[in-house]
Design a protein around this motif. Structure first.
Motif, PDB file in Angstrom:
ATOM      1  N   THR A  91       0.719  -1.243  -0.187  1.00  0.00           N
ATOM      2  CA  THR A  91      -0.178  -0.467   0.084  1.00  0.00           C
ATOM      3  C   THR A  91       1.051   1.385  -0.237  1.00  0.00           C
ATOM      4  OG1 THR A  91      -1.498  -1.530   1.169  1.00  0.00           O
ATOM      5  CG2 THR A  91      -2.030   1.020   0.978  1.00  0.00           C
ATOM      6  N   PHE A  92       1.822   1.350   0.100  1.00  0.00           N
ATOM      7  CA  PHE A  92       3.491   2.161   0.684  1.00  0.00           C
ATOM      8  C   PHE A  92       3.974   2.473  -0.486  1.00  0.00           C
ATOM      9  CE2 PHE A  92       1.270   0.978   4.960  1.00  0.00           C
ATOM     10  CZ  PHE A  92       0.745   2.030   5.305  1.00  0.00           C
ATOM     11  N   PRO A  93       4.200   3.896  -0.613  1.00  0.00           N
ATOM     12  CA  PRO A  93       5.209   3.511  -2.200  1.00  0.00           C
ATOM     13  C   PRO A  93       6.875   3.628  -1.324  1.00  0.00           C
ATOM     14  CG  PRO A  93       4.069   6.094  -1.184  1.00  0.00           C
ATOM     15  CD  PRO A  93       4.108   4.859  -0.199  1.00  0.00           C
ATOM     16  N   ILE A  94       7.525   2.401  -2.545  1.00  0.00           N
ATOM     17  CA  ILE A  94       8.132   1.860  -2.281  1.00  0.00           C
ATOM     18  C   ILE A  94       9.718   2.445  -2.143  1.00  0.00           C
ATOM     19  CG2 ILE A  94       8.822   1.398  -4.568  1.00  0.00           C
ATOM     20  CD1 ILE A  94       9.500  -1.348  -1.894  1.00  0.00           C
ATOM     21  N   PHE A 104       2.493   7.823   4.715  1.00  0.00           N
ATOM     22  CA  PHE A 104       1.019   8.604   4.893  1.00  0.00           C
ATOM     23  C   PHE A 104       0.991   8.227   6.415  1.00  0.00           C
ATOM     24  CE2 PHE A 104      -2.875   6.039   5.533  1.00  0.00           C
ATOM     25  CZ  PHE A 104      -3.377   6.685   4.752  1.00  0.00           C
ATOM     26  N   ARG A 107       0.646  11.629   8.337  1.00  0.00           N
ATOM     27  CA  ARG A 107      -0.005  12.898   7.696  1.00  0.00           C
ATOM     28  C   ARG A 107      -1.382  12.660   8.752  1.00  0.00           C
ATOM     29  NH1 ARG A 107       4.625  13.601   5.654  1.00  0.00           N
ATOM     30  NH2 ARG A 107       4.818  14.104   7.754  1.00  0.00           N
ATOM     31  N   MET A 108      -1.688  11.177   8.774  1.00  0.00           N
ATOM     32  CA  MET A 108      -2.932  10.801   8.841  1.00  0.00           C
ATOM     33  C   MET A 108      -2.788  11.355  10.295  1.00  0.00           C
ATOM     34  SD  MET A 108      -4.718  10.270   7.090  1.00  0.00           S
ATOM     35  CE  MET A 108      -4.322  10.553   4.836  1.00  0.00           C
ATOM     36  N   GLU A 110      -1.074  13.717  12.473  1.00  0.00           N
ATOM     37  CA  GLU A 110      -1.352  14.705  12.202  1.00  0.00           C
ATOM     38  C   GLU A 110      -2.250  15.402  12.330  1.00  0.00           C
ATOM     39  OE1 GLU A 110       1.061  15.718   9.415  1.00  0.00           O
ATOM     40  OE2 GLU A 110       2.731  15.359  10.567  1.00  0.00           O
ATOM     41  N   LYS A 111      -3.336  15.015  11.476  1.00  0.00           N
ATOM     42  CA  LYS A 111      -4.321  15.344  11.297  1.00  0.00           C
ATOM     43  C   LYS A 111      -6.229  15.041  12.756  1.00  0.00           C
ATOM     44  CE  LYS A 111      -6.301  14.862   6.786  1.00  0.00           C
ATOM     45  NZ  LYS A 111      -7.020  14.467   5.842  1.00  0.00           N
ATOM     46  N   ILE A 154      -7.333   1.452   0.815  1.00  0.00           N
ATOM     47  CA  ILE A 154      -5.980   1.984   0.163  1.00  0.00           C
ATOM     48  C   ILE A 154      -5.718   1.307  -0.692  1.00  0.00           C
ATOM     49  CG2 ILE A 154      -6.771   4.653   0.989  1.00  0.00           C
ATOM     50  CD1 ILE A 154      -4.363   3.037   3.237  1.00  0.00           C
ATOM     51  N   GLU A 158      -5.795   3.401  -4.235  1.00  0.00           N
ATOM     52  CA  GLU A 158      -4.923   4.830  -4.108  1.00  0.00           C
ATOM     53  C   GLU A 158      -5.228   6.266  -3.902  1.00  0.00           C
ATOM     54  OE1 GLU A 158      -1.054   4.018  -3.649  1.00  0.00           O
ATOM     55  OE2 GLU A 158      -0.630   6.790  -3.662  1.00  0.00           O
ATOM     56  N   ASN A 160      -7.899   7.133  -2.605  1.00  0.00           N
ATOM     57  CA  ASN A 160      -9.114   7.146  -1.230  1.00  0.00           C
ATOM     58  C   ASN A 160      -8.434   7.409  -0.087  1.00  0.00           C
ATOM     59  OD1 ASN A 160     -11.662   6.276  -2.025  1.00  0.00           O
ATOM     60  ND2 ASN A 160     -11.229   4.884  -1.456  1.00  0.00           N
ATOM     61  N   LYS A 161      -6.287   7.805  -0.160  1.00  0.00           N
ATOM     62  CA  LYS A 161      -5.335   8.351   0.339  1.00  0.00           C
ATOM     63  C   LYS A 161      -6.223   9.611   0.873  1.00  0.00           C
ATOM     64  CE  LYS A 161      -1.628   5.542  -0.438  1.00  0.00           C
ATOM     65  NZ  LYS A 161      -0.982   4.819  -1.017  1.00  0.00           N
ATOM     66  N   THR A 162      -6.446  10.165   0.471  1.00  0.00           N
ATOM     67  CA  THR A 162      -6.778  11.883   0.510  1.00  0.00           C
ATOM     68  C   THR A 162      -7.165  11.850   2.290  1.00  0.00           C
ATOM     69  OG1 THR A 162      -8.149  12.014  -1.297  1.00  0.00           O
ATOM     70  CG2 THR A 162      -5.436  13.226  -1.424  1.00  0.00           C
TER      71      THR A 162
ATOM     72  N   THR B  15       5.400   5.441  -6.771  1.00  0.00           N
ATOM     73  CA  THR B  15       5.428   4.146  -7.071  1.00  0.00           C
ATOM     74  C   THR B  15       5.461   2.583  -5.899  1.00  0.00           C
ATOM     75  OG1 THR B  15       6.926   5.285  -8.169  1.00  0.00           O
ATOM     76  CG2 THR B  15       6.433   2.940  -8.845  1.00  0.00           C
ATOM     77  N   ARG B  16       4.323   1.884  -6.096  1.00  0.00           N
ATOM     78  CA  ARG B  16       4.921   1.063  -5.072  1.00  0.00           C
ATOM     79  C   ARG B  16       5.080  -0.207  -5.720  1.00  0.00           C
ATOM     80  NH1 ARG B  16      -1.923   0.181  -3.341  1.00  0.00           N
ATOM     81  NH2 ARG B  16      -1.962   2.093  -2.628  1.00  0.00           N
TER      82      ARG B  16
END
Ligand code: SF4
Ligand code: SF4
Ligand code: FES
Ligand code: FES
Lengths: 259, 271
Positions: A91-94, A104, A107-108, A110-111, A154, A158, A160-162, B15-16
């Motif tokens: 689910t997360f960028p490599i 990610f 960030r969540m 902090e909200k 998510i 992708e 939906n992440k915002t 990128t995943r």
């Protein structure tokens, strides 16, 4: 001692593929031991995050045979025979190999609207045991983010992440909402900003949590019910109206000078 | 831009890693959805057949029994079999009396958190199993119509309580066999077990747990609700078991009453 095959995904944002490593496996070893052995022998540049090797720091989260697991808590002898696949969380960028960028989640975090206690009474704040115990389960979280990783909201969408806090933060919201010294009403926020309605309670977060937190039953569903109280239940709404009235009356009475 | 605004920005589209495949799972993840689909489909087919076949749902005085199928109770149509009719009924309802009431238990189960989990996974593939891609291009969860209606679950819970009370009443009545007197037959035990399972299903409901005490901010400030919450919480942990047990048993109860009412078997009197 036996030999096993590990298929480890190697690569970065520009692409990658599986590499196969045949390595020895000793009794009682966990997947992380074998990853370390591969680093020590064949692939010193294999990237992997770890810290405690005791299932308590959450750093070594990855996917083993397609399922989110802690590398340090997954014993080789519990896996089925045959090659073992090890991949980064999907689910997360490599960043590289088994290491992903989990920001990610920060960030969540902090909200989340903070705890808002009432003004300190003269005798100080007091919390009672039954209320302390209630949130205990949620405080066991080691922030491995495997629940976030497995959540299809998510993982498969992708975009939906915002607008989606995810299960790890739903337990944080639940903890705050169940805090007796909190006066912040986050129910609108949970519905609109944290995207609670996107969760369809399919319970994968609960299935993967290494701390066995009953995320769906004890945090998400209680939050959904709270949102129902605030938005979808006319009876509860009416009850609140009436109670608020009597409360104001009680408050008025309190300021009346004694006869 | 202030620091807080910058801090809460979520970066999309990184990128995943890993291969782009629906799943890397090699275990039998498909087994659970297959079992769920099989049981639920069988139940839907059977209950539809039963609801549209308003015969033999009541074993009455002619057989020396007072056994009513849970699919037909309360029986609210003037066409209900002699002795099975509730105090209040509709004159001239042309269809099966079951169709007047089944919406409530059906709605209760359809909006149940546990069944939602099961059918979203098994029928909707959203997702079919954990870490297996869901099969949808876009996804809005329960935020829009019609799924936003799931939020009405607590009303079906209330209705469910009324039904439980009525089915309990049916079970108690069954112990008095017309023309014979009080006694225990297999049928009375079937109806009693059915009512018990339905109570356990309702009392273990998540909405029930919330309404009992889960709702409060401070347990200390609400001792009675805290006690209630502590009482239903262990039941809630077994909600899945009660959901399946009560579903299967309600169908078996209907089968049993039909067999007795049609004369295929005699309802054995135990004592
Ligand atoms: S139960 Fe909800 S939060 Fe947990 S994995 Fe499923 S959709 Fe995500
Ligand atoms: S809730 Fe469980 S799975 Fe999620 S981050 Fe915390 S420990 Fe990990
Ligand atoms: S290394 Fe700390 S949890 Fe695995
Ligand atoms: S009946 Fe299943 S959650 Fe309410």
């Amino acid at each position: 001692m036996t030999d096993v095959t590990l298929r480890v995904w190697r690569g970065d944002a520009s692409g990658g593929d599986f590499e196969e490593y045949v390595t020895e496996q000793n009794e009682g070893e966990v997947v992380l031991d074998l990853i370390h052995r591969i680093q020590a022998t064949e692939a010193p540049d294999l990237a992997c995050r770890w810290n405690c090797k005791a299932g308590k720091c959450g750093s070594c989260a990855a996917e083993i045979n397609g399922k989110p697991r802690l590398l340090c808590m997954t014993r080789m002898d519990q896996l089925p025979e045959g090659p073992v696949t090890v991949t980064p969380m999907k689910t997360f960028p490599i960043i590289r190999d088994l290491v992903t960028d989990v920001s990610f989640n920060y960030r969540m975090a902090e909200k989340v609207p903070a705890l808002l206690p009432p003004p300190m009474p003269e005798e100080g704040y007091r919390m009672f045991q039954e209320d302390v115990e209630r949130g205990q389960e949620f405080r066991k979280c080691i922030e491995c983010f495997m629940c976030q990783d497995v959540c299809h909201v998510i993982r498969d969408h992708e975009e939906n992440k915002t607008n989606y806090a995810g299960p790890r933060f739903f337990i944080r919201y639940a903890e705050l909402e169940m805090h007796p010294l909190d006066t912040n009403d986050r129910r609108d926020f949970i519905r609109e900003e944290a995207g609670l309605g996107y969760c369809n309670i399919t319970k994968c977060c609960t299935e993967v949590c290494p701390e066995h937190i009953k995320i769906t039953d004890n945090a998400i569903i209680p939050l959904k019910e709270r949102v129902v109280d605030a938005h979808y239940d006319p009876v509860a709404w009416l009850g609140r109206k009436i109670r608020r009235k009597t409360k104001t009356k009680a408050a008025d009475a309190a300021v009346q000078p004694a006869p | 831009m202030s620091t807080t605004e910058r801090a809460t920005q979520v970066v999309l589209g990184g990128t995943r890693g890993g291969p782009d495949v629906p799943t890397l799972r090699t275990d039998r993840w498909w087994l659970q959805p297959v079992v769920t689909v099989s049981i639920l489909t069988a139940f839907v087919i059977y209950s539809t057949w039963s609801a549209f076949n308003p015969h033999n749902y009541y074993a009455g005085a002619a057989l020396g029994r007072d056994l009513i199928s849970p699919f037909y109770s309360p029986c609210l149509a003037s066409s209900c079999a002699a002795g099975s009719r509730a105090g209040f009924f509709l004159q001239g309802w042309p269809l099966s009396p079951a169709l007047l009431i089944l919406i409530f238990p059906l709605g209760f189960r359809l909006t149940c958190y546990y069944y939602r989990r099961s059918y979203y996974r098994a029928f909707w593939w959203s997702p079919p199993a954990c870490a297996v891609s869901d099969k949808h291009a876009t996804y809005s969860g329960e935020t829009r119509f019609p799924l936003i209606m799931q939020n009405a679950h607590r009303y079906f819970f209330y209705a469910g309580l009324v039904f439980n009370a009525l089915l309990t009443y049916d079970a108690i009545r069954a112990f008095h066999q017309p023309g014979i007197g009080w006694g225990v037959t297999v049928g009375t035990l079937v109806l009693t077990l059915n009512a018990t399972l339905l109570w356990l299903y309702s009392l273990s409901c998540h909405a029930c747990r919330h309404l009992c005490g889960g709702q409060v901010k401070s347990f200390k400030a609400a001792p009675i609700r805290y006690r209630l919450w502590k009482l239903v919480t262990p039941l809630n942990a077994r909600h899945m078991n009660f959901a399946w047990a009560s579903l299967i048993f309600v169908a078996l109860t209907d089968v049993y009453v039909r067999l007795v009412a049609s004369g295929a078997i005699t309802d054995l009197r135990l004592f």
